[in-house]
Write a protein that holds these residues in place. Structure first.
Motif, PDB file in Angstrom:
ATOM      1  N   GLN A  73       0.881  -1.056   0.038  1.00  0.00           N
ATOM      2  CA  GLN A  73       0.024   0.178   0.044  1.00  0.00           C
ATOM      3  C   GLN A  73       0.810   1.155   0.018  1.00  0.00           C
ATOM      4  O   GLN A  73       0.474   2.136  -0.615  1.00  0.00           O
ATOM      5  CB  GLN A  73      -0.905  -0.122   1.312  1.00  0.00           C
ATOM      6  CG  GLN A  73      -2.207  -0.918   1.134  1.00  0.00           C
ATOM      7  CD  GLN A  73      -3.057  -0.796   2.332  1.00  0.00           C
ATOM      8  OE1 GLN A  73      -2.796  -0.495   3.557  1.00  0.00           O
ATOM      9  NE2 GLN A  73      -4.340  -0.947   1.866  1.00  0.00           N
ATOM     10  N   LYS A 132       4.138   5.648  -5.456  1.00  0.00           N
ATOM     11  CA  LYS A 132       4.232   5.667  -6.844  1.00  0.00           C
ATOM     12  C   LYS A 132       3.304   6.978  -7.278  1.00  0.00           C
ATOM     13  O   LYS A 132       3.752   7.397  -8.234  1.00  0.00           O
ATOM     14  CB  LYS A 132       4.050   4.452  -7.571  1.00  0.00           C
ATOM     15  CG  LYS A 132       4.882   3.547  -7.237  1.00  0.00           C
ATOM     16  CD  LYS A 132       4.620   2.119  -8.057  1.00  0.00           C
ATOM     17  CE  LYS A 132       5.555   1.006  -7.874  1.00  0.00           C
ATOM     18  NZ  LYS A 132       5.226  -0.392  -8.470  1.00  0.00           N
ATOM     19  N   GLU A 133       2.204   6.963  -6.934  1.00  0.00           N
ATOM     20  CA  GLU A 133       0.956   8.001  -7.019  1.00  0.00           C
ATOM     21  C   GLU A 133       1.682   9.139  -6.737  1.00  0.00           C
ATOM     22  O   GLU A 133       1.509  10.294  -7.607  1.00  0.00           O
ATOM     23  CB  GLU A 133      -0.225   7.751  -6.317  1.00  0.00           C
ATOM     24  CG  GLU A 133      -1.383   8.587  -6.837  1.00  0.00           C
ATOM     25  CD  GLU A 133      -1.844   8.517  -8.416  1.00  0.00           C
ATOM     26  OE1 GLU A 133      -1.983   9.728  -8.846  1.00  0.00           O
ATOM     27  OE2 GLU A 133      -1.522   7.689  -8.912  1.00  0.00           O
ATOM     28  N   GLU A 165       2.402   1.621  -3.553  1.00  0.00           N
ATOM     29  CA  GLU A 165       1.509   1.992  -4.595  1.00  0.00           C
ATOM     30  C   GLU A 165       0.957   3.643  -4.329  1.00  0.00           C
ATOM     31  O   GLU A 165       1.103   4.379  -5.247  1.00  0.00           O
ATOM     32  CB  GLU A 165       0.270   1.284  -4.490  1.00  0.00           C
ATOM     33  CG  GLU A 165       0.327  -0.185  -5.057  1.00  0.00           C
ATOM     34  CD  GLU A 165       0.945  -0.143  -6.221  1.00  0.00           C
ATOM     35  OE1 GLU A 165       0.636   0.529  -7.275  1.00  0.00           O
ATOM     36  OE2 GLU A 165       2.137  -0.722  -6.408  1.00  0.00           O
ATOM     37  N   GLU A 166       0.982   4.046  -3.167  1.00  0.00           N
ATOM     38  CA  GLU A 166       0.735   5.465  -2.656  1.00  0.00           C
ATOM     39  C   GLU A 166       1.699   6.253  -3.206  1.00  0.00           C
ATOM     40  O   GLU A 166       1.693   7.376  -3.694  1.00  0.00           O
ATOM     41  CB  GLU A 166       0.454   5.688  -1.241  1.00  0.00           C
ATOM     42  CG  GLU A 166      -0.180   7.083  -0.974  1.00  0.00           C
ATOM     43  CD  GLU A 166      -0.942   7.379   0.328  1.00  0.00           C
ATOM     44  OE1 GLU A 166      -1.308   8.338   0.676  1.00  0.00           O
ATOM     45  OE2 GLU A 166      -0.886   6.286   0.973  1.00  0.00           O
TER      46      GLU A 166
END
Length: 411
Positions: free
Chosen positions: A158, A164-165, A161-162
């Motif tokens: 998690q 990367k955003e 992914e955050e």
């Protein structure tokens, strides 16, 4: 997890500045110099400044974190520190072209806590402490437990992914692995107090062998668990403040060989052994550090301990690559004994940036003496200014020290 637009903007702005630094051609040049040093073919001595007195450096507020979430505040803080160091005293630091975030994991440690009294503390500075003895009797040894690692892979994904955003279009992101500190004597000194240890080494040597066996087993358990979970930091570019690019383990930024101990560095030390004989180092440190070091690809050994009088013993540590030459070592003797296959990791005296008046000549003399000793003996040398407790609230001292150091190594 919610991050406000303001927090995301803060992280993105820092990430943009970080990547401006990370993609500079000089990063590759510095990696090449570090690899030459670490293979024993030094082009010139290398220089690092680390373990800064951050509380004294934040004059302009550039180090003040703004993000509210504790996890991302930690990422923000690391970005700010990296950028600050590069802007003010980069010397031979290398900034990898990706942003590393920590995994979601916990380490139980040894299952036993110190009992500490703070004697004096100035906010943000190193504290003077007194440690009670919590390992008094044989039954107390049972308190030392096997190290337990807990890894939350779902939470780590998690975070990744955050990240990367957040940094999309700005920077690649990687999860940072862990690095093992094999200097168990540092922990023991906080569980017993240094003076108590000195008496017990003489009075109850068998007691200390039992303690060391327990600690060593605990570390080995942690190493095995990290191997099973793939948590070792094979892409970390420093070990104990020293850059560790090598053809064998880390030939380029992020180019590790896999997150397992045999592909990684670890570091060890027995700092309080500066006041015991070399024979005691051989008896109470060497057998145990040997077992721990066997698991790793390369080892950095030493910190503030004096080692010039026992280098013959230290050089028997498996996979040894770098050895600390602290201000308490005799640099000429150290340079004569270290040999061509290891790196002399010199620690210039941090007291010289903490004096009432900063003395440039004193700093230069200190560095030049070590430089000359290493040159006479064809030694591979690095300077690492660390353990900097204070610069008397004058950050400019570190920039001045950096300029002098680079003049010495580039002569």
């Amino acid at each position: 997890m919610y991050l406000s637009k303001q927090d995301r903007d803060v992280l993105r702005q820092l990430g943009s500045r970080y990547m401006e630094i990370a993609v500079l051609p000089v990063q590759k040049e510095k990696i090449s110099l570090w690899k030459s040093l670490n293979r024993g073919a030094m082009q010139r001595p290398m220089v690092v400044i680390d373990q800064h007195p951050w509380n004294e450096l934040n004059i302009t507020g550039a180090l003040t974190c703004q993000v509210q979430d504790p996890y991302w505040r930690g990422v923000e803080g690391q970005l700010r520190k990296t950028i600050y160091a590069w802007d003010h005293f980069p010397v031979d630091m290398v900034v990898d072209p990706f942003i590393a975030i920590p995994p979601s994991m916990t380490n139980s440690g040894y299952g036993i806590n110190s009992v500490t009294t703070f004697l004096a503390k100035e906010e943000g500075s190193v504290a003077s402490q007194h440690f009670e003895n919590v390992l008094k009797d044989w039954e107390d040894i049972e308190k030392i437990q096997p190290m337990r690692l807990t890894y939350n892979s779902h939470q780590t994904v998690q975070y990744l992914e955050e990240a990367k955003e957040i940094f999309k279009g700005i920077a690649p992101v990687r999860v940072r692995g862990m690095q093992f500190h094999l200097g168990v004597w540092d922990t023991i000194s906080m569980l017993m107090g240094v003076e108590t240890i000195y008496y017990e080494l003489l009075d109850r040597p068998e007691f200390f062998h039992a303690i060391m066996e327990r600690f060593t087993s605990s570390v080995l358990s942690g190493i095995e668990q990290a191997n099973a979970l793939g948590l070792h930091g094979d892409t970390l570019n420093t070990c104990h403040c020293s850059y560790i690019y090598t053809d064998e383990l880390l030939p380029d930024s992020g180019a590790g060989k896999g997150p397992y101990s045999q592909n990684c560095w670890a570091f060890g030390m027995a700092q309080l052994f500066s006041s015991v004989s070399p024979d005691m180092t051989e008896e109470f440190e060497l057998p145990y550090i040997t077992r721990m070091a066997e698991a790793f690809g390369m080892i950095y050994y030493g910190c503030c301990d004096r080692l010039d009088d026992r280098l013959d013993i230290i050089k028997r540590i498996p996979h040894l690559k770098k050895v600390s030459c602290s201000p308490w070592s005799h640099v000429e003797a150290f340079a004569e004994k270290i040999g061509p296959s290891l790196v002399m990791s010199n620690k210039p005296n941090p007291a010289y940036v903490a004096t009432d008046d900063f003395d440039c000549d004193l700093v230069r003399q200190d560095l030049q003496r070590t430089y000359d000793a290493a040159k006479r003996n064809h030694v591979n040398l690095e300077f690492i200014l660390k353990d900097i407790s204070t610069v008397r609230h004058e950050p400019e001292r570190l920039r001045q020290w950096a300029e002098i150091a680079m003049e010495v190594v580039c002569q």
